[in-house]
Enzyme design. Structure first.
Site, mmCIF file in Angstrom:
data_model
loop_
_atom_site.group_PDB
_atom_site.id
_atom_site.type_symbol
_atom_site.label_atom_id
_atom_site.label_comp_id
_atom_site.label_asym_id
_atom_site.label_seq_id
_atom_site.Cartn_x
_atom_site.Cartn_y
_atom_site.Cartn_z
ATOM 1 N N THR A 123 0.855 -1.182 0.000
ATOM 2 C CA THR A 123 0.000 0.000 0.000
ATOM 3 C C THR A 123 0.892 1.234 0.000
ATOM 4 O O THR A 123 1.626 1.478 0.954
ATOM 5 C CB THR A 123 -0.918 0.009 1.227
ATOM 6 O OG1 THR A 123 -1.742 -1.158 1.194
ATOM 7 C CG2 THR A 123 -1.802 1.241 1.238
ATOM 8 N N LEU A 172 -7.098 -7.628 0.889
ATOM 9 C CA LEU A 172 -7.212 -8.864 1.664
ATOM 10 C C LEU A 172 -7.674 -8.563 3.079
ATOM 11 O O LEU A 172 -7.136 -7.680 3.739
ATOM 12 C CB LEU A 172 -5.854 -9.587 1.712
ATOM 13 C CG LEU A 172 -5.184 -9.896 0.374
ATOM 14 C CD1 LEU A 172 -3.825 -10.529 0.623
ATOM 15 C CD2 LEU A 172 -6.063 -10.807 -0.466
ATOM 16 N N LYS A 205 -6.815 2.152 -3.497
ATOM 17 C CA LYS A 205 -6.547 1.400 -2.268
ATOM 18 C C LYS A 205 -6.803 2.254 -1.037
ATOM 19 O O LYS A 205 -7.496 1.841 -0.100
ATOM 20 C CB LYS A 205 -5.101 0.905 -2.282
ATOM 21 C CG LYS A 205 -4.604 0.331 -0.960
ATOM 22 C CD LYS A 205 -5.371 -0.910 -0.547
ATOM 23 C CE LYS A 205 -4.789 -1.499 0.728
ATOM 24 N NZ LYS A 205 -5.495 -2.709 1.166
ATOM 25 N N PHE A 257 -19.702 -3.360 7.913
ATOM 26 C CA PHE A 257 -18.904 -2.306 8.527
ATOM 27 C C PHE A 257 -19.737 -1.260 9.271
ATOM 28 O O PHE A 257 -19.287 -0.141 9.480
ATOM 29 C CB PHE A 257 -17.991 -1.627 7.493
ATOM 30 C CG PHE A 257 -16.833 -2.487 7.084
ATOM 31 C CD1 PHE A 257 -15.623 -2.390 7.736
ATOM 32 C CD2 PHE A 257 -16.967 -3.420 6.072
ATOM 33 C CE1 PHE A 257 -14.555 -3.203 7.383
ATOM 34 C CE2 PHE A 257 -15.906 -4.238 5.714
ATOM 35 C CZ PHE A 257 -14.701 -4.131 6.372
ATOM 36 N N ILE A 258 -20.941 -1.624 9.670
ATOM 37 C CA ILE A 258 -21.710 -0.717 10.523
ATOM 38 C C ILE A 258 -22.063 -1.429 11.837
ATOM 39 O O ILE A 258 -23.162 -1.293 12.365
ATOM 40 C CB ILE A 258 -22.985 -0.176 9.828
ATOM 41 C CG1 ILE A 258 -23.909 -1.297 9.370
ATOM 42 C CG2 ILE A 258 -22.603 0.715 8.655
ATOM 43 C CD1 ILE A 258 -25.284 -0.781 8.935
ATOM 44 N N CYS A 291 -3.857 -1.867 8.481
ATOM 45 C CA CYS A 291 -4.289 -1.129 7.287
ATOM 46 C C CYS A 291 -5.030 0.167 7.597
ATOM 47 O O CYS A 291 -4.562 1.250 7.250
ATOM 48 C CB CYS A 291 -5.169 -2.031 6.415
ATOM 49 S SG CYS A 291 -4.303 -3.445 5.714
ATOM 50 N N ARG A 295 -1.531 -5.133 15.882
ATOM 51 C CA ARG A 295 -1.136 -3.783 15.499
ATOM 52 C C ARG A 295 -2.322 -2.835 15.606
ATOM 53 O O ARG A 295 -3.377 -3.073 15.019
ATOM 54 C CB ARG A 295 -0.573 -3.785 14.070
ATOM 55 C CG ARG A 295 0.816 -4.374 13.970
ATOM 56 C CD ARG A 295 1.284 -4.518 12.537
ATOM 57 N NE ARG A 295 0.565 -5.554 11.821
ATOM 58 C CZ ARG A 295 0.811 -5.910 10.562
ATOM 59 N NH1 ARG A 295 1.761 -5.292 9.888
ATOM 60 N NH2 ARG A 295 0.122 -6.876 9.995
#
Length: 441
Positions: free
Chosen positions: A121, A156, A210, A255-256, A266, A334
């Site tokens: 990225t 991913l 991305k 994602f809510i 990421c 992380r």
């Protein structure tokens, strides 16, 4: 076709294993000799479901190998993927020294046409830096060798990376050469036979795609967490609100889910890097700055609830934590919320018991001897004053509430992932706290 993948971390190793799975000869390169030695012995440095079996299987078939010799790998391959780390600098921008170093190695060692693809990225404009570094090394050698540069960002999900690579939602490829396009089409043909779309675009747009994708997902998470916090104040139930808005196809359910903030390798890094890119171009990305601020605040929500429950005094209290990784099906810690929560609990004078199905080894790198580790989730509860759920591992979703209540000194559960039902917890006489629901009314 033989390809090389430089960087045998999460992205590089998954990419190499999956390409070899469809019959492509792959050599993975890394400067960490110990890691390469372990990989050659079938020892995988990360936890990812299905990855170890795939690596071992393709090594035995001779399609996947590992080396520290980048010079040899460059000379033998037609396509080289750069999959090294791009850690954030103090100002949030991505550190590209490893990417540029690989590019220079390509220029120093290539003997024939080479397609160099950035898989890491990287910020907008990185591919031009890669192209420049390669050309500078070729000029030093006084040779004229044709090469192309392309961008092929990865999408991913940790915990589902194998499936994501083999059956991708989309494959994004940025390039500026018909020859490079033909090579990438051939390389990805096994993954597109079932209709998975390949989207070709210019390199700059691929690099931006991305960052924009991850920032959009991070935005959804911070948005629902902001709404959840308001729901708790006004008496609404975020679990019902989420279902109500998620049924709108323009919004969707993914994602809510309210929680204690996003983490991992990421989202935090990519949001910071995109903000920095905006600053570099004198554009203020106001929404993303708010996304980051909300997420940072959200990581303290559970600690604040625990502290309030014990009237602000956590000295000599024992807090049991279930889940340390930033999400299930990975040992990745992380930017995990657990790092912040444990730190604040310890600073407040609490003792901390921890359990995670796969992240215990990783946790010891972060916490050392400051917490107590348990190999059984229930043992972590013995004489603890409360339980906090930080990661929604499947084994936590249907526990024996009778055992939990018996082992805890106080019947208090702090659910940072909303995996339990308010009514059921009340029926079992728990003091129950979650995200976005006033559980005390």
């Amino acid at each position: 076709m033989k390809i090389a993948i430089v960087g045998s971390g999460y992205v590089g190793l998954v990419t190499g294993a999956c390409f070899s799975e469809v019959g492509i000869n792959v050599v993975c390169v890394d400067i960490d000799s110990k890691k390469i030695e372990n990989l050659n012995n079938g020892i995988i440095p990360i936890y990812e479901p299905g990855l170890e079996d795939m690596v071992v299987r393709n090594m035995k078939k001779g399609r996947l190998s590992f080396t520290t010799n980048i010079a040899e790998a460059v000379k033998e391959c037609e396509v080289l993927f750069i999959s090294v780390g791009t850690p954030p600098d103090e100002d949030g921008s991505a550190d590209l020294k490893y990417v540029v170093s690989v590019a220079r190695d390509c220029g120093k060692n290539m003997e024939d046409y080479l397609l160099v693809v950035t898989k890491s990225t990287v910020p907008v404009g990185t591919s031009e830096k890669v192209r420049k570094a390669i050309q500078e090394e070729l000029d030093k050698r006084n040779v004229a060798i044709e090469f192309d540069v392309a961008s092929n960002p990865e999408f991913l999900k940790e915990g589902a990376a194998i499936a994501d690579f083999l059956k991708p939602d989309r494959i994004v490829i940025g390039l500026d050469s018909p020859k490079a396009e033909d090579i990438m089409k051939s390389l990805y043909k096994p993954f597109t036979l079932n209709g998975h779309p390949t989207i070709f675009m210019d390199i700059v747009s691929a690099e931006m795609t991305k960052y924009a994708a991850n920032s959009m997902l991070a935005t959804k998470i911070s948005f629902i967490n902001d709404i959840a916090n308001l729901c708790e104040l006004v008496g609404a139930d975020i679990n019902l609100v989420r279902r109500g808005i998620g049924s709108d196809t323009r919004i969707g359910h993914k994602f809510i889910y309210p929680g204690i903030g996003y983490g991992g390798s990421c989202f935090p890094k990519d949001v910071q890097a995109l903000i920095r890119t905006g600053d570099d171009y004198k554009y203020n990305l106001r929404i993303l700055k708010a996304v980051e601020e909300v997420n940072n605040d959200q990581k303290t929500i559970i600690f604040d609830k625990i502290k309030k429950y014990f009237n602000g005094d956590l000295a000599n209290k024992t807090i049991a934590l279930w889940g340390l990784s930033f999400k299930p099906q990975t040992d990745d810690m992380r930017e995990a919320p657990s790092l912040i929560i444990v730190k604040k609990l310890l600073e407040a004078g609490a003792k901390v018991n921890v359990y995670d199905p796969v992240a215990m080894k990783e946790a010891k790198h972060h916490f050392g001897d400051s917490v107590t580790y348990f190999e059984d989730q229930h043992e972590a509860l013995i004489d603890a004053d409360c339980l906090a759920i930080l990661t929604e591992w499947p084994e936590f979703k249907f526990p024996s509430f009778k055992i939990i209540k018996k082992l805890l000194k106080s019947p208090a559960v702090f659910d940072g992932r909303n995996i339990y039902d308010k009514a059921e917890m009340k029926q079992n006489d728990f003091d129950y706290f979650c995200i976005g629901v006033d559980t005390q009314k």
